[in-house]
Design a protein around this motif. Sequence first.
Motif, short mmCIF file in Angstrom:
data_model
loop_
_atom_site.label_atom_id
_atom_site.label_comp_id
_atom_site.label_asym_id
_atom_site.label_seq_id
_atom_site.Cartn_x
_atom_site.Cartn_y
_atom_site.Cartn_z
N ASP A 1 7.06 -9.53 10.76
CA ASP A 1 5.90 -8.54 11.70
C ASP A 1 5.56 -7.33 10.87
O ASP A 1 4.60 -6.73 11.06
CB ASP A 1 6.54 -8.29 12.84
N ASP A 2 6.44 -6.80 10.01
CA ASP A 2 6.15 -5.59 9.13
C ASP A 2 5.51 -5.84 7.95
O ASP A 2 5.27 -4.96 7.03
CB ASP A 2 7.58 -4.97 9.03
N ALA A 3 5.05 -6.99 7.65
CA ALA A 3 4.41 -7.55 6.28
C ALA A 3 2.88 -6.73 6.22
O ALA A 3 2.46 -6.60 7.16
CB ALA A 3 4.34 -9.00 5.96
N GLU A 4 2.72 -6.07 5.03
CA GLU A 4 1.25 -5.64 4.80
C GLU A 4 0.73 -6.36 3.72
O GLU A 4 1.53 -7.14 2.85
CB GLU A 4 1.46 -3.90 4.25
N VAL A 5 -0.43 -6.42 3.81
CA VAL A 5 -1.41 -7.13 2.70
C VAL A 5 -2.34 -6.32 1.98
O VAL A 5 -2.76 -5.50 2.28
CB VAL A 5 -2.27 -8.06 3.62
N ALA A 6 -2.48 -6.71 0.48
CA ALA A 6 -3.29 -5.84 -0.34
C ALA A 6 -4.39 -6.78 -1.16
O ALA A 6 -3.60 -7.85 -1.24
CB ALA A 6 -2.47 -4.90 -1.06
N LEU A 7 -5.10 -6.24 -1.58
CA LEU A 7 -6.16 -7.18 -2.63
C LEU A 7 -6.18 -6.22 -3.69
O LEU A 7 -6.40 -5.11 -3.89
CB LEU A 7 -7.49 -7.55 -2.03
N ALA A 8 -6.31 -7.06 -4.96
CA ALA A 8 -6.91 -6.45 -6.12
C ALA A 8 -7.49 -7.29 -7.09
O ALA A 8 -7.54 -8.81 -6.62
CB ALA A 8 -5.72 -5.93 -6.89
N VAL A 9 -7.81 -6.88 -8.28
CA VAL A 9 -8.61 -7.94 -9.12
C VAL A 9 -7.86 -7.70 -10.40
O VAL A 9 -7.31 -6.69 -10.98
CB VAL A 9 -9.83 -7.59 -9.53
N ASP A 10 -7.24 -8.97 -10.88
CA ASP A 10 -6.38 -8.72 -12.02
C ASP A 10 -7.01 -8.70 -13.59
O ASP A 10 -8.17 -8.62 -13.63
CB ASP A 10 -5.35 -9.92 -12.23
N HIS A 11 -6.13 -9.06 -14.70
CA HIS A 11 -6.81 -8.83 -16.09
C HIS A 11 -8.07 -9.73 -16.35
O HIS A 11 -8.73 -9.21 -17.36
CB HIS A 11 -5.60 -8.85 -17.07
N GLU A 12 -7.96 -10.89 -15.56
CA GLU A 12 -9.01 -11.85 -15.77
C GLU A 12 -10.12 -11.75 -14.87
O GLU A 12 -10.73 -12.60 -14.56
CB GLU A 12 -8.45 -13.32 -15.81
N ASP A 13 -9.99 -10.54 -14.06
CA ASP A 13 -11.04 -10.24 -12.85
C ASP A 13 -10.85 -11.43 -12.20
O ASP A 13 -11.86 -11.85 -11.22
CB ASP A 13 -12.52 -10.31 -13.60
N ARG A 14 -9.76 -12.08 -11.60
CA ARG A 14 -9.79 -12.94 -10.68
C ARG A 14 -8.98 -12.29 -9.56
O ARG A 14 -8.22 -11.07 -9.51
CB ARG A 14 -8.50 -13.99 -10.92
N ASP B 1 -3.87 -0.98 -18.79
CA ASP B 1 -3.43 -2.05 -19.77
C ASP B 1 -3.53 -3.56 -19.10
O ASP B 1 -3.12 -4.56 -19.65
CB ASP B 1 -2.16 -1.89 -20.36
N GLY B 2 -4.27 -3.61 -17.82
CA GLY B 2 -4.38 -4.94 -16.99
C GLY B 2 -3.10 -5.39 -16.28
O GLY B 2 -3.09 -6.39 -15.69
N ARG B 3 -1.98 -4.69 -16.46
CA ARG B 3 -0.96 -4.94 -15.73
C ARG B 3 -0.97 -4.61 -14.17
O ARG B 3 -1.57 -3.47 -13.86
CB ARG B 3 0.49 -4.38 -16.25
N LEU B 4 -0.63 -5.45 -13.13
CA LEU B 4 -0.62 -4.96 -11.78
C LEU B 4 0.57 -4.16 -11.43
O LEU B 4 1.78 -4.46 -12.01
CB LEU B 4 -0.52 -6.39 -10.96
N SER B 5 0.61 -3.25 -10.62
CA SER B 5 1.73 -2.76 -10.12
C SER B 5 1.65 -2.76 -8.60
O SER B 5 0.63 -2.72 -7.95
CB SER B 5 1.62 -1.30 -10.61
N VAL B 6 2.88 -2.39 -7.90
CA VAL B 6 2.87 -2.32 -6.31
C VAL B 6 3.65 -0.91 -6.21
O VAL B 6 4.66 -0.95 -6.88
CB VAL B 6 3.52 -3.65 -5.76
N TYR B 7 3.34 -0.40 -4.99
CA TYR B 7 4.16 0.72 -4.69
C TYR B 7 4.72 0.59 -3.44
O TYR B 7 4.07 0.04 -2.38
CB TYR B 7 3.47 1.98 -4.83
N LEU B 8 6.01 0.87 -3.13
CA LEU B 8 6.63 0.62 -1.94
C LEU B 8 7.52 1.83 -1.46
O LEU B 8 7.91 2.66 -2.33
CB LEU B 8 7.48 -0.74 -1.65
N THR B 9 8.00 1.99 -0.31
CA THR B 9 8.92 3.06 0.08
C THR B 9 10.20 2.52 0.42
O THR B 9 10.48 1.31 0.92
CB THR B 9 8.17 3.84 1.42
N SER B 10 11.14 3.42 0.27
CA SER B 10 12.67 3.13 0.62
C SER B 10 12.91 4.38 1.56
O SER B 10 12.20 5.03 2.11
CB SER B 10 13.66 2.91 -0.44
N ASP B 11 14.19 4.34 2.06
CA ASP B 11 14.78 5.47 3.07
C ASP B 11 14.35 6.80 2.47
O ASP B 11 14.08 7.36 3.37
CB ASP B 11 16.08 5.18 3.28
#
Length: 338
Positions: A293-306, A11-21
Motif C-alpha cells: 500500500d505504501d509503494a510509490e511510482v516514478a518515471l524517467a528516461v534512461d541513457h538510451e532514451d527508453r 553520466d546516464g546512470r539512474l539514481s533513486v532517493y528515499l527516506t529512512s527514519d
Amino acid sequence: MNGDWLIRGRDGRLSVYLTSDDAVLCRTERAPGGPWDGPRRVGGDQRVHPVLAVGQGADGYAHLTSWRPTVKGESGLVHSTHFRPLLAPLDWTPVGHPNKKGGLTGPPAVAVDAEGRAYVFVRNAGTGLSMAAQKEKGGWEPWRDLKGKGVEGPPVAVTGESGRVEAYAAVADGILYWRQDEPGAQPVLEEAVETPVRPGTLRALATSPQHTTLFYTDESGDVRAWRPGSKPASVLTAAGPGPVAAIRCELDGHDCTLLAQRAAGGRVAFAAYPTEQESSGAWWTESGPPLPDDAEVALAVDHEDRVVAATLSLSTGALHLTRRKDEPGLALEAWRKA
C-alpha cells in the motif's frame, strides 16, 4: 517524497532517493543500465526527518531538500546537491525556516531554474506559501512570503521550458498558481482556479514552450489536467488514490505524456496520450505484480532514451524497475528487483 525521486544523472546512470527514519538515502546504477549499488546516506552524518523533495536542473544535478531537527520542538530546512550519481552528495546546508523558527510546517518542494539555482517552497505557519532561493554565488536569499492562504498538502514546483520556476498548491476550494515574470525574479501569485482537488495528488510537468500542466485528482476520482489560462480538463478516472507520475516521451514518433499510478488493486497502471491533447482520450493498462500500500511510482528516461518505471516501498525499501522494449507502443520488459 515530493518530486522526481527517480532521475538520470549527467553520466546516464539512474539514481533513486528515499527516506529512512533519520536520513535520506541514495541508490545508483553502477553503470548505465547495469546493476545497482546498495543505499548510501546523503548529506553526511546529520539527522533529518523522513521528508524529502527532489528537483533536477538542466545541468543534470539533483537538488534535495529535507527538514532537520534543530533545538527541542523546532526544525529547519536543509539542502544538498548531488552532482554525479557515483559521487557523494554534498553535506546538508541550512536553508532556514519560513517563519524564522518553529516546527515543521509541511513537506517542501524544490525546482531548479535555467541558471542552476534551487528554489525551495513550503507552506508557512500562516498557511500561505513561502520560498527561499539560492544566490548565484552561494548561500540563500531571505525567505519570501508568496501570499496565498489555506494551503493543504505538499505544494509542487516545476521549471518550464523557458527556464522560469512555477509552483502550484491545493487549497480547500481549488488550486493556486505562482510564476516568475522573468528569470531570477520572485514568483508571484498569478491565478487561482476553483476545482474540487484532493490535496497530496498534485504533479506538475513542463509540456510545451508556453505551458506547464498540473495533474491532480478531483473529489469525484478523475485525474484532471490544468494549464493556467484555461479550464481543467478530465483525462481519465484515477486508477488508485495516490498522485500520478508523469513524463513526456516519444512513443511511435509522437510527443506523448505518459502517466503511471499505483492502481487500487496494487499493480502499476500506465496511460499515454498526445501531449496537451487531453481530448484524445487515455486508458489504463496494468503491469507487474501487486505492490504494498505504501509503494510509490516514478518515471524517467534512461541513457538510451527508453522509458523506465520504478516502484519503491517506503516501509521495506524494495525497488523494482522495468524498461520499455524496442517495440511499437508501450511494451515493457519484465519487472526486476534492483
